[in-house]
Design a protein around this motif. Structure first.
Motif, mmCIF file in Angstrom:
data_model
loop_
_atom_site.group_PDB
_atom_site.id
_atom_site.type_symbol
_atom_site.label_atom_id
_atom_site.label_comp_id
_atom_site.label_asym_id
_atom_site.label_seq_id
_atom_site.Cartn_x
_atom_site.Cartn_y
_atom_site.Cartn_z
ATOM 1 N N PRO A 125 12.202 -2.327 -4.507
ATOM 2 C CA PRO A 125 12.061 -1.976 -5.982
ATOM 3 C C PRO A 125 12.598 -3.334 -6.816
ATOM 4 C CG PRO A 125 14.307 -1.049 -4.921
ATOM 5 C CD PRO A 125 13.645 -1.589 -3.800
ATOM 6 N N ASN A 126 12.226 -2.793 -7.930
ATOM 7 C CA ASN A 126 12.687 -4.029 -9.025
ATOM 8 C C ASN A 126 13.956 -3.563 -9.520
ATOM 9 O OD1 ASN A 126 12.301 -6.023 -10.816
ATOM 10 N ND2 ASN A 126 11.379 -4.777 -12.290
ATOM 11 N N GLY A 127 14.943 -3.756 -8.789
ATOM 12 C CA GLY A 127 16.255 -3.276 -9.189
ATOM 13 C C GLY A 127 16.974 -4.089 -10.315
ATOM 14 N N VAL A 128 18.124 -3.879 -10.668
ATOM 15 C CA VAL A 128 19.166 -4.529 -11.671
ATOM 16 C C VAL A 128 19.476 -6.048 -11.001
ATOM 17 C CG1 VAL A 128 21.136 -4.737 -13.038
ATOM 18 C CG2 VAL A 128 19.722 -2.575 -12.741
ATOM 19 N N GLY A 129 19.980 -5.846 -9.863
ATOM 20 C CA GLY A 129 20.277 -7.258 -9.166
ATOM 21 C C GLY A 129 19.496 -7.381 -7.958
ATOM 22 N N ILE A 130 20.148 -8.015 -6.832
ATOM 23 C CA ILE A 130 19.174 -8.203 -5.877
ATOM 24 C C ILE A 130 20.013 -7.410 -4.553
ATOM 25 C CG2 ILE A 130 18.417 -10.270 -6.500
ATOM 26 C CD1 ILE A 130 20.561 -11.721 -4.887
ATOM 27 N N GLY A 131 20.524 -6.290 -4.743
ATOM 28 C CA GLY A 131 21.278 -5.540 -3.865
ATOM 29 C C GLY A 131 20.346 -4.943 -2.614
ATOM 30 N N HIS A 132 19.189 -4.463 -3.404
ATOM 31 C CA HIS A 132 18.273 -3.921 -2.405
ATOM 32 C C HIS A 132 17.737 -4.897 -1.345
ATOM 33 C CE1 HIS A 132 18.386 -0.314 -5.058
ATOM 34 N NE2 HIS A 132 18.056 -1.191 -6.270
ATOM 35 N N LEU A 133 17.352 -5.993 -1.956
ATOM 36 C CA LEU A 133 16.802 -7.148 -1.207
ATOM 37 C C LEU A 133 17.653 -7.757 -0.196
ATOM 38 C CD1 LEU A 133 14.248 -8.992 -0.698
ATOM 39 C CD2 LEU A 133 15.264 -10.481 -2.458
ATOM 40 N N THR A 134 18.770 -7.952 -0.425
ATOM 41 C CA THR A 134 19.781 -8.321 0.444
ATOM 42 C C THR A 134 20.202 -7.464 1.435
ATOM 43 O OG1 THR A 134 21.149 -9.488 -1.511
ATOM 44 C CG2 THR A 134 22.371 -9.085 0.506
ATOM 45 N N ARG A 135 20.192 -6.074 1.384
ATOM 46 C CA ARG A 135 20.468 -5.332 2.337
ATOM 47 C C ARG A 135 19.223 -5.202 3.369
ATOM 48 N NH1 ARG A 135 23.088 -1.916 -1.298
ATOM 49 N NH2 ARG A 135 20.975 -1.117 -1.929
ATOM 50 N N GLN A 136 17.957 -5.348 2.509
ATOM 51 C CA GLN A 136 16.746 -4.986 3.643
ATOM 52 C C GLN A 136 16.711 -6.406 4.371
ATOM 53 O OE1 GLN A 136 13.721 -4.250 0.516
ATOM 54 N NE2 GLN A 136 13.763 -2.222 1.497
ATOM 55 N N ASP A 193 1.628 4.775 -16.536
ATOM 56 C CA ASP A 193 2.161 5.094 -15.130
ATOM 57 C C ASP A 193 1.151 5.913 -14.095
ATOM 58 O OD1 ASP A 193 4.572 5.147 -13.195
ATOM 59 O OD2 ASP A 193 4.223 7.121 -13.404
ATOM 60 N N ALA A 194 0.310 6.857 -14.739
ATOM 61 C CA ALA A 194 -0.438 7.487 -13.724
ATOM 62 C C ALA A 194 -1.721 6.921 -13.160
ATOM 63 C CB ALA A 194 -1.027 8.875 -14.486
ATOM 64 N N PRO A 195 -2.488 6.038 -13.842
ATOM 65 C CA PRO A 195 -3.283 5.132 -13.362
ATOM 66 C C PRO A 195 -2.677 4.185 -12.334
ATOM 67 C CG PRO A 195 -3.257 4.757 -15.512
ATOM 68 C CD PRO A 195 -2.610 5.960 -15.433
ATOM 69 N N TRP A 196 -1.425 3.700 -12.662
ATOM 70 C CA TRP A 196 -0.790 2.471 -12.110
ATOM 71 C C TRP A 196 -0.771 3.033 -10.612
ATOM 72 C CZ3 TRP A 196 3.943 2.328 -9.397
ATOM 73 C CH2 TRP A 196 4.060 1.103 -8.747
ATOM 74 N N GLN A 197 -0.186 4.391 -10.480
ATOM 75 C CA GLN A 197 0.421 4.982 -9.418
ATOM 76 C C GLN A 197 -0.802 5.112 -8.722
ATOM 77 O OE1 GLN A 197 3.248 5.924 -8.197
ATOM 78 N NE2 GLN A 197 4.685 5.898 -9.648
ATOM 79 N N LYS A 198 -2.242 5.502 -8.930
ATOM 80 C CA LYS A 198 -2.994 5.431 -8.232
ATOM 81 C C LYS A 198 -3.473 4.474 -7.519
ATOM 82 C CE LYS A 198 -5.455 9.742 -9.546
ATOM 83 N NZ LYS A 198 -6.649 10.344 -10.435
ATOM 84 N N TRP A 199 -3.562 3.098 -8.457
ATOM 85 C CA TRP A 199 -4.104 2.095 -7.763
ATOM 86 C C TRP A 199 -2.908 1.388 -6.717
ATOM 87 C CZ3 TRP A 199 -8.616 -0.184 -8.292
ATOM 88 C CH2 TRP A 199 -9.511 0.465 -9.328
ATOM 89 N N GLU A 200 -1.808 1.805 -6.926
ATOM 90 C CA GLU A 200 -0.719 1.250 -5.922
ATOM 91 C C GLU A 200 -1.031 2.059 -4.884
ATOM 92 O OE1 GLU A 200 0.707 -1.384 -6.762
ATOM 93 O OE2 GLU A 200 2.203 -1.567 -5.226
ATOM 94 N N ARG A 252 4.353 -7.420 -5.671
ATOM 95 C CA ARG A 252 3.616 -6.465 -6.432
ATOM 96 C C ARG A 252 4.238 -6.532 -8.018
ATOM 97 N NH1 ARG A 252 -0.799 -5.389 -4.080
ATOM 98 N NH2 ARG A 252 -1.058 -3.469 -5.485
ATOM 99 N N HIS A 253 3.515 -5.865 -8.669
ATOM 100 C CA HIS A 253 3.836 -5.530 -10.351
ATOM 101 C C HIS A 253 4.203 -4.057 -10.395
ATOM 102 C CE1 HIS A 253 2.896 -9.847 -10.733
ATOM 103 N NE2 HIS A 253 1.840 -9.712 -10.021
ATOM 104 N N THR A 254 5.270 -3.798 -11.005
ATOM 105 C CA THR A 254 5.303 -2.520 -11.705
ATOM 106 C C THR A 254 4.309 -2.157 -12.850
ATOM 107 O OG1 THR A 254 7.033 -3.042 -13.099
ATOM 108 C CG2 THR A 254 7.817 -2.544 -10.912
ATOM 109 N N ALA A 255 4.304 -0.907 -13.168
ATOM 110 C CA ALA A 255 3.567 -0.307 -14.350
ATOM 111 C C ALA A 255 4.213 -1.185 -15.414
ATOM 112 C CB ALA A 255 3.539 1.098 -14.685
ATOM 113 N N GLU A 256 5.312 -1.253 -15.558
ATOM 114 C CA GLU A 256 6.025 -2.134 -16.612
ATOM 115 C C GLU A 256 5.775 -3.261 -16.836
ATOM 116 O OE1 GLU A 256 10.371 -1.174 -16.404
ATOM 117 O OE2 GLU A 256 10.833 -2.038 -18.318
#
Lengths: 575, 765
Positions: A212-223, A273-280, A263-267
């Motif tokens: 995910p697009n987190g505040v830091g890079i904790g998610h990425l580091t764990r993964q 959000d709804a069409p973005w969810q569909k495309w993603e 990837r790019h978030t809807a933001e």
């Protein structure tokens, strides 16, 4: 594209397209039918119901493809299935199309007999090829309450009728419908139960990590830590890893040798959000169909809806879903995401040394229905540098810093706004103590702060490879930094916990460390002034104090990798 | 006072005029207005310039400014016919027909309206539901197609269908290129049950260049479906789907012919693809209106929750649901969940204040006020029974002024007032609810909200009943047949009527129309559980059928047998016919020429009977219906050239005097009045074992009726009839008469009805 394709028409709420995709092909050739695409003459188009066919018939006139229609029995009891007229209309349509273009199928012999009565004289029963599996627990379909009952150990669990892909479910469960269910549910259960034993463990495994697009890079580091462990545990046949990354720090994963789909978030896109969810969802489903990963590893406070939706699509049933769910959530955190547990095969919780201080929702048992999942708590997960960790001299040379008392300041990405106000105070305190600060720049930082121009700044990853270059560390109390420092360093540490984190309870973690004597903390709720805290801390740094934390480094990432392998690799399942 | 010389005035007038023309040409109307106002011109000159300015403003669309100018002119005593017309048009555009009418009435002689004014007057009156509007449209209909259409539509709206038909024919010749007259023609033909004509017109429109083919096909499909021509319906529907028609039309047509799974699939696809190939807001609005009318409120909620533009009607309904705290709609996330939330089911169970009502007390006749409701008075058995029930009540001593009758429609041209003459002399009040449209009371908010969520036709029926219930204040509300029963139950329960009787007929709706989602099952059940509501059926089989269908304990549904007015039959009693081998046997069928009555099987049975019988068999059918042409054609094929078909006969004498045997071959029946009437006249009867047939026949002795198997073939039926006939014809007919008198007299019916109403019965001397 000239290859023969199997196109499956899928309507929401019908599990048959999922089962058909499993029945007709392993991967690649099966695709969902698109709204406006016209099938080619070699394509085989499958309609999982007679009404699905009729609802799209007008668009098929420009195509000569073969059309397969599964003639379904009623899905509701009580005479509410006015299907006779539908059959008559299909019969009329058949007369208007070239002979032999329509092929009719039924799910069971009973369904076939009924279809023949309804005028489909050449209807055949869809027979799965290969050996069906036996001795699996039985999933019981209960359409009246819109759920499937799943026996697990001594308990009976339940999951929504359409919560997960039935083909995915059929790998672990036999199927049956409650006796009072309408005939179509029995037909579906029979097909699901008879699906052949496919390669539920991959010979050439691929894992996709959702970052995910987190505040830091904790998610990425764990993964990254888990990915590395997965590859290290299988040196002869290292699995391929791809990051489906919304994090701007994805370059780190690429540098580590993994595939990255940025990837790019809807933001990011400024999209609704709804069409973005569909495309993603469509994009991810396409990826799943083409590559058939053995596992999806998501790290975050919830499972992104596009992941769940894509996994429900026909041909997307191969992967197991793992949720790396860090604890220590703020007490007022949004807990709705916890209900996503039901979609997962396994929830992997990286242990937290400060778990005793966890007072948030993750300190208690997840109250949501567990669905398919099991939960495991592992030791803390960090991206340990191992042999790559540099000794003091080598580290200092690599960083280009001189032989003085040096203190690392690592306060995370640009998002840590609160600590900006302390910056000046910190710099002055260090200067007064004769300690030289080295500022770590987050990979997420967009540009160096101009004020830091006169200060020493480093931008390296992973930072813990260079910890021995320093006599002290000032850091935020995020999960990764905290555990790296507490498990593998003996220099004084001062935590500046940020209260900005949406979920992570950094203050609690930092206070725990302070109470244990492992570190100092600049506690905004304390009466002690920042100047005093800095002065005391720099005095320790200046004196070269060593701290015995006695916590030891445990291999949480390795344990998570083993949990993932156990469900996805042959050697882990055959026994 | 300023003195203005002639030369000054002329110069001023000229300059003002030039300035005015310049400003108008530049579109500076406000400046022009001010310039003219500031100019000091004599009234006669100023008027001309003001009129010029008004015309310029109208032409450029500055209607508000033009109105201000006209007001000024009117105040100055100068207001032209054109201005009045412009003001009237403006008022109509603003939705103020009364204002438009007032302007026109004030400005023109109503007996001599110029064409444009007449047209506007017609529009104003039509909008105000005034039948006088017709005259004004009629004046310009020959040259103005819009006026002609308005005239036709007013006639249709007033159910003056035959006049509408005549005008439409005339105008089609005058405005031959205008599709709209053909569409009206087809709709009028269908309303008049001239099915062949309706079908032909739609077929003509299918091929007509410029007219949307799929629209014509959809209409043709609906007519064919109504006629029960299933094969043609299905063939045409297949063709229709291949045309890729617009989704709202497909959804509407699919619902209309019962292809609900297909409609659901189309919706699912449209929703799924909306992000990629979006439907227009207009299309979603149309689709949601169809869904609301079909009771699919859950699917509407699903679409709304997915962020689709469901349209104002749907928004209104969902807002009403919110006010009623129906939270389930807000969380509908999938179509399947939506499908499960249907109306009126989601309004049930009833609120506690309705469920906790006490059973109605017994009341005296003096306190009673009975409101009886039926859909119409068409020529049918159930309607005839309704009339008999009124008679029975009157015979039981209920004063006519204590009885009100209400019908959803009594349109004569549609044949809905067939039995009205029989009621008109009875002294009871008769209300045509359709004629009351526009006079409905404001409903209470709660009931209004509930009403908005109801499917069609229940929604309109409840609204119509609300008005009459408020007006009559009945102590007993009696709904006759399923449609009126449900509407009475719903409206009566909400309005606190003390006693509600719902009289179903002979079989539950799913048996008549399998797969119909709008069968009212949940509402019937909920109503039946209310302490002040009772459900009846008119035969033993019907009682059991409803109880099983609704899952009710036995004895919940009450039996209210049909009644027969035996008085007109008394003079027609005929002796049994001698079994003279030379006499023909006259076999009469009295039934509607519709699928349920199996008229073709009836003909085949007669043909076989002729082959078997040693006697001459003379066939005769009394009845009308959509299969009339098919019956004639089939009779010819079978060689029944002497078949007589007689249409709308009313008197029993005309119907039965020429019959030795009455034979029915119906697939479904309740308690068939035909059999009762025939037996009351001593005539032998035979019919298939469906519904209440067995209970409506004398079952002992030589005079007993013949009960044929429900799914009998023509060969078998003929053989059984041939074996039964000699004995039946020779039997004593008085046994049949006694059977009917003992079980189906009006006296019995009246007593039973008063008992259901909980009205104390008068002791008769």
């Amino acid at each position: 594209m000239t290859d023969k394709r199997i196109l499956i028409d899928a309507l929401e709420g019908d599990p048959l397209p999922q089962l058909l995709a499993c029945l007709l092909s392993s991967k690649g050739a099966v695709q969902p039918d698109t709204p406006d695409g016209i099938p080619g003459p070699d394509d085989a188009l499958w309609f999982p119901s007679q009404h699905g066919f009729l609802s799209k018939m007008g668009k098929l006139q420009g195509s000569d493809c073969h059309i397969n229609i599964v003639i379904r029995r009623p899905s509701e009891n009580g005479g509410l299935n006015p299907d006779d007229a539908e059959h008559a209309v299909i019969s009329q349509v058949a007369q208007r199309l070239s002979p032999g273009r329509l092929r009719f199928h039924a799910l069971t012999e009973d369904a076939r007999r009924l279809a023949v009565q309804q005028g489909y004289s050449d209807c055949n029963v869809l027979e799965p090829q290969g050996a069906a599996r036996h001795n699996r627990p039985r999933a019981t379909i209960d359409p009246s309450s819109n759920r499937i009952l799943l026996p697990r150990d001594t308990q009976m669990r339940q999951i929504g009728l359409h919560a997960v892909n039935w083909a995915r479910l059929s790998r672990d469960y036999d199927f049956a419908a409650l006796p009072e269910a309408a005939p179509d549910w029995h037909d579906l259960a029979r097909l699901a139960a008879a699906l052949p034993k496919g390669p539920d463990t991959a010979t050439d495994p691929l894992y996709v990590f959702i970052t995910p697009n987190g505040v830091g890079i904790g998610h990425l580091t764990r993964q990254l830590a888990i990915a590395r462990a997965l590859q290290e545990q299988n040196p002869d046949r290292p699995p391929r890893i791809v990051f489906w990354s919304f994090s701007r720090a994805a370059i780190i994963a690429q540098k580590a040798g993994h595939g990255v789909l940025l990837r790019h978030t809807a933001e990011h896109l400024g999209a609704e959000d709804a069409p973005w969810q569909k495309w993603e969802t469509q994009a991810f489903a396409q990826f799943l169909r083409q590559h058939g990963p053995a596992g999806i590893v998501a790290d975050g406070s919830s499972i992104a809806p596009f992941v769940v939706d894509a996994m429900r699509q026909p041909g997307c049933h191969h992967a197991r879903l793992f949720w790396v769910q860090r604890g220590m959530w703020q007490a007022d955190a949004d807990i709705r995401g916890l209900s996503d547990i039901l979609y997962c095969d396994k929830v992997l919780i990286p242990g937290d040394l400060a778990h005793e201080a966890d007072t948030g929702p993750t300190s208690r048992r997840n109250p949501n229905p567990p669905g398919l999942s099991e939960t495991r708590i592992t030791p803390p997960v960090t991206l340990a540098p191992g042999a790559d960790r540099l000794a003091r001299g080598a580290a200092r040379r690599a960083l280009g810093i001189k032989w003085r008392r040096r203190c690392l300041v690592s306060l995370g990405g640009d998002a840590f706004a609160r600590t900006e106000t302390l910056r000046e105070e910190l710099v002055q305190a260090a200067a007064r103590s004769g300690v030289h600060l080295v500022w770590a720049q987050s990979p997420l930082a967009t540009r160096p702060n101009q004020k830091d121009g006169a200060l020493k700044t480093i931008a390296v990853y992973p930072l813990n490879r260079y910890y021995d270059a320093f006599d002290g560390v000032i850091a935020a109390a995020g999960y990764n930094t905290f555990h790296e420092l507490m498990q593998s360093c003996d220099m004084p540490v001062l935590f500046l916990p940020t209260a900005n984190a949406r979920l992570d309870d950094q203050p609690a973690r930092a206070r725990f460390a302070a109470d244990a004597g492992w570190a100092d903390v600049l506690d905004p709720e304390s009466d002690v002034s920042a100047a005093q805290v800095f002065a005391d801390f720099f005095a320790k740094v200046r004196s070269g104090t060593k701290v015995d934390r006695n916590s030891g480094l445990r291999d949480g990432a390795g344990e998570m990798a083993r949990e993932i392998s156990a469900l996805t690799m042959p050697e882990h399942t055959d026994g | 006072m300023d003195v203005v010389t002639e030369s000054q005035r002329t110069a001023d007038f000229g300059s003002v005029r030039r300035e005015l023309v310049r400003l108008c040409a530049a579109g500076a109307y406000v400046d022009a207005f001010l310039a003219l106002e500031e100019a000091t011109l004599a009234q006669g000159e100023a008027t001309g310039l003001w009129e010029y300015l008004e015309r310029q403003m109208v032409q450029s669309g500055e209607t508000t400014l033009a109105e201000a100018v006209r007001t000024r002119l009117a105040a100055a005593g100068s207001y032209t016919a054109q201005m009045a017309i412009a003001d009237a048009q403006s008022a109509i555009d603003l939705g103020e027909p009364a204002q438009a009418e007032l302007i026109l009435r004030s400005s023109f002689d109503l007996d001599d309206l110029p064409p444009m004014a007449a047209k506007l007057m017609g529009q104003a009156m039509a909008l105000g539901a005034r039948s006088e509007a017709l005259e004004h449209f009629a004046a310009s209909g020959e040259t103005d197609p819009d006026a002609a259409l308005a005239e036709i539509d007013i006639l249709r709206d007033s159910d003056r269908l035959k006049e509408a038909e005549e005008r439409c024919r005339r105008y089609i010749g005058l405005h031959a290129g205008d599709h709209r007259f053909h569409v009206r023609s087809a709709r009028i033909a269908a309303a008049l049950m001239k099915w062949d004509e309706a079908l032909q017109t739609w077929e003509h429109l299918v091929e007509r260049p410029g007219f949307p083919r799929s629209v014509a096909m959809a209409n043709r499909i609906q007519v064919l479906n109504r006629l029960g021509h299933s094969e043609e319906t299905e063939a045409l529907f297949a063709e229709f789907l291949l045309q890729e028609p617009e989704l709202p039309i497909v959804v509407q047509t699919a619902f209309a012919i019962g292809l609900v799974n297909l409609a659901d699939a189309i919706l699912a696809r449209a929703e799924e693809h909306h992000g990629i190939t979006p439907l227009s807001e207009r299309d979603w609005d149309a689709i949601c209106q169809t869904l609301l009318q079909s009771g699919q409120i859950g699917q509407v909620a699903w679409l709304a929750n997915r962020g689709l533009p469901v349209g104002p009607s749907a928004d209104q309904a969902l807002t009403a649901a919110k006010r009623l705290s129906i939270r389930s709609l807000e969380s509908v996330a999938t179509q399947e969940e939506g499908r499960r939330l249907t109306s009126p089911e989601h309004l049930l169970p009833f609120p506690p204040y309705i469920r906790m009502r006490r059973p109605s007390p017994r009341q005296s006749l003096d306190d009673a006020r009975i409101l009886m409701v039926n859909a119409s008075l068409v020529s049918g058995g159930a309607e005839r029974q309704f009339v008999f029930l009124v008679k029975a009540l009157l015979e039981q001593g209920v004063p006519p002024d204590r009885i009100d009758l209400a019908f959803f429609s009594l349109a004569k041209d549609r044949g809905r007032a067939h039995f009205l003459p029989m009621l008109e002399e009875s002294g009871v009040r008769v209300h045509d609810l359709q004629a009351l449209s526009g006079q409905y009371d404001q409903m209470e908010r709660d009931l209004d909200d509930r009403c908005q969520l109801l499917p069609r036709p229940l929604r309109g029926d409840v609204a119509a009943l609300h008005h009459i219930i408020r007006q009559v204040q009945p102590t007993v509300l009696h709904g006759w047949q399923d449609r009126a029963a449900l509407a009475c139950g719903f409206a009566g329960a909400h309005l606190g009527v003390e006693r509600i009787v719902m009289s179903a007929r002979n079989m539950q709706p799913q048996r008549r129309e399998p797969g119909n989602r709008l069968d009212g099952k949940a509402l019937f059940t909920a109503l039946t559980l209310l302490p002040n509501v009772v459900l009846t059926a008119n035969c033993v089989a019907g009682v059991g059928d409803y109880e099983t269908w609704l899952g009710l304990p036995s004895d919940t549904v009450r039996l209210l047998n049909n009644g027969l007015d035996l008085k007109p039959l008394r003079g027609n009693n005929r002796p049994a016919r001698p079994a003279d081998r030379d006499d023909p046997i006259r076999v009469t069928g009295v039934f509607r020429l519709a699928q349920n009555k199996r008229p073709l099987l009836w003909l085949e049975t007669i043909a076989r009977l002729r082959e078997l019988s040693s006697r001459r068999i003379v066939p005769r059918i009394v009845g009308v219906g959509p299969l009339a042409q098919d019956v004639l054609a089939h009779a010819q094929n079978l060689g029944l050239d002497d078949l007589r078909i007689e249409g709308d006969l009313v008197s029993e004498h005309a119907i039965y005097s020429d019959a030795d045997v009455v034979l029915l071959m119906s697939r479904v029946e309740g308690t068939p009045n035909v059999l009762l009437e025939a037996q009351a006249l001593g005539i032998a009867v035979a019919a298939c074992d469906v519904g209440g047939v067995r209970h409506a026949m004398l079952n002992r002795g030589d005079a007993a009726g013949l009960v044929l198997p429900a799914d009998v073939s023509a060969i078998e039926a003929a053989a059984r009839i041939d074996g039964w006939l000699p004995g039946a014809l020779n039997a004593d007919p008085s046994a049949r008469r006694a059977f009917v008198r003992d079980h189906y007299s009006l006296e019995t019916l009246g007593r039973n009805a008063l008992d259901l109403y909980r009205i104390e019965q008068q002791v008769r001397d």
